[in-house]
Structure formats: structure tokens, C-alpha cells
Motif scaffolding. Structure first.
Motif, PDB file in Angstrom:
ATOM      1  N   SER A 112      41.562  42.664  44.266  1.00 46.16           N
ATOM      2  CA  SER A 112      42.905  43.217  44.151  1.00 46.16           C
ATOM      3  C   SER A 112      43.939  42.326  44.824  1.00 46.16           C
ATOM      4  O   SER A 112      45.135  42.493  44.622  1.00 46.16           O
ATOM      5  CB  SER A 112      42.971  44.630  44.744  1.00 46.16           C
ATOM      6  OG  SER A 112      42.647  44.616  46.110  1.00 46.16           O
ATOM      7  N   THR A 113      43.488  41.372  45.619  1.00 46.70           N
ATOM      8  CA  THR A 113      44.441  40.495  46.304  1.00 46.70           C
ATOM      9  C   THR A 113      44.397  39.056  45.797  1.00 46.70           C
ATOM     10  O   THR A 113      45.399  38.354  45.856  1.00 46.70           O
ATOM     11  CB  THR A 113      44.187  40.458  47.829  1.00 46.70           C
ATOM     12  OG1 THR A 113      42.913  39.852  48.093  1.00 46.70           O
ATOM     13  CG2 THR A 113      44.221  41.857  48.415  1.00 46.70           C
ATOM     14  N   GLU A 142      46.722  34.259  40.866  1.00 47.27           N
ATOM     15  CA  GLU A 142      46.424  35.028  39.670  1.00 47.27           C
ATOM     16  C   GLU A 142      45.123  35.803  39.880  1.00 47.27           C
ATOM     17  O   GLU A 142      44.188  35.307  40.506  1.00 47.27           O
ATOM     18  CB  GLU A 142      46.291  34.102  38.458  1.00 47.27           C
ATOM     19  CG  GLU A 142      47.607  33.481  38.029  1.00 47.27           C
ATOM     20  CD  GLU A 142      47.449  32.572  36.830  1.00 47.27           C
ATOM     21  OE1 GLU A 142      46.306  32.125  36.567  1.00 47.27           O
ATOM     22  OE2 GLU A 142      48.457  32.281  36.168  1.00 47.27           O
ATOM     23  N   LEU A 143      45.047  37.010  39.360  1.00 43.69           N
ATOM     24  CA  LEU A 143      43.880  37.855  39.599  1.00 43.69           C
ATOM     25  C   LEU A 143      42.600  37.224  39.060  1.00 43.69           C
ATOM     26  O   LEU A 143      41.527  37.409  39.622  1.00 43.69           O
ATOM     27  CB  LEU A 143      44.096  39.238  38.983  1.00 43.69           C
ATOM     28  CG  LEU A 143      45.100  40.115  39.744  1.00 43.69           C
ATOM     29  CD1 LEU A 143      45.440  41.361  38.956  1.00 43.69           C
ATOM     30  CD2 LEU A 143      44.563  40.497  41.117  1.00 43.69           C
ATOM     31  N   THR A 165      40.986  46.961  39.147  1.00 48.35           N
ATOM     32  CA  THR A 165      41.332  48.383  39.007  1.00 48.35           C
ATOM     33  C   THR A 165      41.427  48.994  40.400  1.00 48.35           C
ATOM     34  O   THR A 165      40.805  50.007  40.693  1.00 48.35           O
ATOM     35  CB  THR A 165      40.299  49.136  38.151  1.00 48.35           C
ATOM     36  OG1 THR A 165      38.987  48.915  38.704  1.00 48.35           O
ATOM     37  CG2 THR A 165      40.323  48.665  36.713  1.00 48.35           C
ATOM     38  N   ALA A 166      42.186  48.299  41.269  1.00 49.87           N
ATOM     39  CA  ALA A 166      42.363  48.747  42.657  1.00 49.87           C
ATOM     40  C   ALA A 166      41.003  48.896  43.344  1.00 49.87           C
ATOM     41  O   ALA A 166      40.155  48.024  43.219  1.00 49.87           O
ATOM     42  CB  ALA A 166      43.195  50.031  42.708  1.00 49.87           C
ATOM     43  N   CYS A 167      40.785  50.025  44.030  1.00 48.18           N
ATOM     44  CA  CYS A 167      39.616  50.154  44.907  1.00 48.18           C
ATOM     45  C   CYS A 167      38.290  50.293  44.175  1.00 48.18           C
ATOM     46  O   CYS A 167      37.241  50.290  44.809  1.00 48.18           O
ATOM     47  CB  CYS A 167      39.797  51.352  45.838  1.00 48.18           C
ATOM     48  SG  CYS A 167      41.398  51.373  46.647  1.00 48.18           S
ATOM     49  N   ALA A 194      35.848  39.738  46.172  1.00 52.98           N
ATOM     50  CA  ALA A 194      36.401  39.156  47.400  1.00 52.98           C
ATOM     51  C   ALA A 194      37.850  39.591  47.518  1.00 52.98           C
ATOM     52  O   ALA A 194      38.609  39.515  46.551  1.00 52.98           O
ATOM     53  CB  ALA A 194      36.299  37.634  47.389  1.00 52.98           C
ATOM     54  N   ASP A 195      38.204  40.070  48.678  1.00 55.32           N
ATOM     55  CA  ASP A 195      39.584  40.434  48.984  1.00 55.32           C
ATOM     56  C   ASP A 195      39.887  40.022  50.413  1.00 55.32           C
ATOM     57  O   ASP A 195      39.088  40.285  51.320  1.00 55.32           O
ATOM     58  CB  ASP A 195      39.803  41.939  48.820  1.00 55.32           C
ATOM     59  CG  ASP A 195      40.232  42.318  47.424  1.00 55.32           C
ATOM     60  OD1 ASP A 195      41.313  41.862  46.999  1.00 55.32           O
ATOM     61  OD2 ASP A 195      39.496  43.046  46.749  1.00 55.32           O
TER      62      ASP A 195
END
Length: 402
Positions: A112-113, A142-143, A165-167, A194-195
Motif C-alpha cells: 500500500s506504500t 508506483e504501486l 487493496t489496503a490492509c 512489503a510496506d
């Protein structure tokens, strides 16, 4: 139906390697030791994330590996964090490439980050100097950058994509991996997430008044909100039987679309995801030995999840949230907690104790929270991740040959 009978009707997705790096520890062994202790020293107060005050975060303290100059545009902290976990299972990945070929291995990851933290730093430099740093490129944040980095690093040529999709991001990778494997499109899938910590997410949750400056206390009457954490976690999956028999037994998802940031109050989407996971695994609720709760320590999520778990399992299944040991790793939360489930099964650890101040919220249904030394009695674990927008995922791990 018993487990042996049930597994006759389903094809498990076997776990051939597992790696993780988070506030819980770097690698399986350190993570297992801290999990057994019920304490992580890398859950710590830090300044600099918020414009004023400090924030309690789950910080990866280990030194991260460098990325080869040939991949300089992918040299972000998020990718270095991912690499720190991937190097733990590099021999197994190399063996899979030798066995199946680089074109028969997919990479499916969640984040997500991505490289937002590096983008924040680069933007700060531009504000001060008028120019972006020479080594900065917009594609770093970029995601899809994480999946492309993993694929490029190992020189894989199979399908590669990143889910955000977030969490629930890195939980949904299991559904996609399962489809590719069962369709015969690939022979193995490297799944993960990985975030990394960044100001955007920490300030965002602070703006929602969902951030706690104390260690999060899931399901406590006094809970104040979440702690953000950073992590990388990966697994190598295939349909080929492994030595341990440990596998993804079932996966279920739902999208209740109740609200962009608040869960459906009665847990309808969560119930649907858990029931679909049970159906996919051909298991009954009574065959689950432990539930790793999403357990964010926010008022609405904990209430919804407790209602959902109680609706399906009553007070008979041990439950706890491990987020006080890792922080909420955002899009990587699902995979990180999948690795924790793998550790519990592989090393036969005591179940994680429910960590809070002991003041369980009386408004919650009476779940069977893990409060002392307790072993897994049934060899199947369910793990939940419930995301913004009502995007829900439930995963079941266990012994496929039991």
C-alpha cells in the motif's frame, strides 16, 4: 466430515519457503523467539513522522541490503526491505527456477506504500534545491514497482503483478496464486508483500483519529487506535507436496463496500469471508484451532470482528491479535500474519497471548482470548485481514495431510 475426508476434496497449495522481516524480528528464528516472549523491543516511540508529537511505530531495525546499481531506479527503502526477506529464501527460489524454469514462476505481491517514503524525501529535496535528486524516478513510488523489482531481481519471466487493496493486499495474493497454479499457467508462485513507514500513512491515520501514541490494545475497553508498522514477508507456493505438509488450505474474500473507511457494523462481509475460507478448505468451524484476528485496536473494527468471529465460532476457538508485536503493516499485514501462522504450525509454538491492558471491552461478545500458555489443539489456523472499502480476506493454513 473429518479433516482427512475433507482434504480428499480439495487440492492444497503447499508452502515451500517462508521469510519475514518486521518489528517482530528479522527472519523466522528471531521472530519465533519474540513471539514466544510476547514482546518486541522494536515497537517504539519515534518523532519526525507527525508535524507535532511522537508516534509509536513498528520499526525494522536490521540493516537492509543494497540493491545492485543495474536496478538503481528500483533502489527504494521499500524494495530493500523486501530484499531483506527475499534473501532468506534465495536458495529455495533458485531451486524453483532450476526445477520449473524462470517463465513458469509468477510473482504476486501486495503493498500500500510502495516507494512513497522515497518520494517524500525526493520532494523535500526539490522544495529546498529546485530539483529532484539524480537517483529519483517517479516509478519508484508506483504501486506496481514492488512486483517488478522482485521479478527483475530474480530474472523471472512469468506473470507479475501487484495488488493494492489496503490492509488485505497481501492476503489477496493467495487467491490469485491459487488460480494461476490450478489453471496450470505456472508451476510456482512467489507471493509476498512489503510496506515501509512513511509520513503519508501515519498522518493519514492520525487525521482519522485512529492512531495511538501507546502500544495498541486490541479488544480492550481502553483501546485508542493502531500503531503503524513496516514489514516484508514472502512465501514460495506450489501444488507439489512439500516435506512438512504445511499449506494454504482455504481462502475466502468478500467486498461489502459499506464505507470507505468504516467496516460493516455487524460484520457481514467478515462473516462471508471466513465462511468462504472454511468452505474452500472443506472444514467446519469446529476444526479451526486458532484465529489470528485482524485486531487493529480501533473501536469499530474490533467490535465488528468480535461479532463476526462469535457468529461463526462462538467462544470455543482461541483468538488473539499479534499487532502489538508488529504494528499494523498495512498492505503487508496479511502476509506477515500468514508467516506468523506458519511459524506456529512449523515450530509448534505456544499460541500468541492476547496483549492488552487486561480490560476487555464488555461491549464485545465473549471470545476465547489467549491469556496463558496454550498449544494449538487442531492443526488449522484462520487469519483475518479486513481493509478499507470493506475488502475482506480470510486465510486458513494447516497440515494438508492430517
Amino acid at each position: 466430515m473429518d479433516t482427512k475426508e475433507n482434504n480428499h476434496h480439495t487440492v492444497p497449495v503447499y508452502i515451500h519457503a517462508c521469510a519475514m522481516n518486521s518489528a517482530l524480528g528479522n527472519g523466522l528464528q528471531e521472530s519465533a523467539e519474540r513471539l514466544a516472549l510476547g514482546f518486541s523491543p522494536d515497537m517504539c516511540l519515534q518523532s519526525g513522522w507527525l508535524s507535532d508529537g511522537v508516534s509509536l511505530v513498528g520499526k525494522v531495525k536490521s540493516q537492509l541490503p543494497e540493491i545492485d546499481p543495474a536496478l538503481e531506479y528500483k533502489n527504494t527503502r521499500n524494495n530493500r526491505l523486501a530484499l531483506s526477506a527475499l534473501l532468506q529464501i534465495e536458495p529455495q527460489i533458485a531451486q524453483a527456477i532450476k526445477q520449473y524454469g524462470a517463465d513458469r514462476i509468477a510473482v504476486i505481491v501486495g503493498t500500500s506504500t510502495s516507494g512513497i517514503a522515497d518520494g517524500e524525501t525526493a520532494l523535500s529535496v526539490k522544495q529546498q534545491t529546485g530539483q529532484f535528486p539524480d537517483d529519483y524516478h517517479y516509478q519508484q513510488q508506483e504501486l506496481g514497482d514492488l512486483g517488478e523489482f522482485v521479478s527483475d531481481y530474480f530474472q523471472l519471466s512469468g506473470p507479475v503483478y501487484t495488488i493494492s487493496t489496503a490492509c488485505s493486499s497481501s492476503g489477496r495474493v493467495f487467491l490469485s496464486a491459487k488460480r494461476l497454479l490450478k489453471a496450470g499457467i505456472v508451476d510456482a508462485v512467489l507471493v509476498g508483500g512489503a510496506d515501509s513507514l512513511c509520513k503519508l500513512t501515519i498522518n493519514g491515520f492520525n487525521g482519522l483519529e485512529a492512531l495511538s501514541d501507546q502500544l495498541c490494545a486490541p479488544f480492550s475497553e481502553n483501546r485508542k487506535g493502531i500503531n503503524i508498522g513496516e514489514a516484508a514477508a514472502f512465501m514460495l507456493l506450489s501444488l507439489q507436496k512439500n516435506d512438512t505438509g504445511l499449506a494454504l488450505l482455504g481462502a475466502g474474500d468478500s467486498s461489502d463496500a459499506h464505507h470507505i473507511s468504516a467496516p460493516q457494523p455487524e460484520g457481514k462481509g467478515a462473516i462471508a469471508a471466513m465462511q468462504k475460507a472454511l468452505n474452500d478448505a472443506h472444514l467446519q468451524a469446529a476444526q479451526i484451532g486458532y484465529i489470528n484476528a485482524h485486531g487493529t485496536a480501533t473501536k469499530l473494527n474490533d467490535l465488528m470482528e468480535a461479532k463476526a468471529i462469535y457468529a461463526l465460532f462462538g467462544d470455543t476457538v482461541p483468538v488473539s491479535s499479534t499487532k502489538p508485536l508488529t504494528g499494523h503493516a498495512l498492505g503487508t499485514a496479511s502476509m506477515l500474519e500468514a508467516c506468523i501462522c506458519f511459524l506456529l504450525l512449523e515450530q509448534k509454538l505456544d499460541l500468541p497471548v492476547q496483549i492488552n491492558d487486561g480490560c476487555y471491552d464488555p461491549a464485545l461478545p465473549p471470545l476465547s482470548f489467549v491469556q496463558g500458555k496454550q498449544k494449538l489443539q487442531k492443526n488449522a489456523i484462520l487469519s483475518n485481514s479486513f481493509a478499507f472499502g470493506g475488502n475482506n480476506i480470510s486465510l486458513i493454513f494447516g497440515g494438508a495431510d492430517e
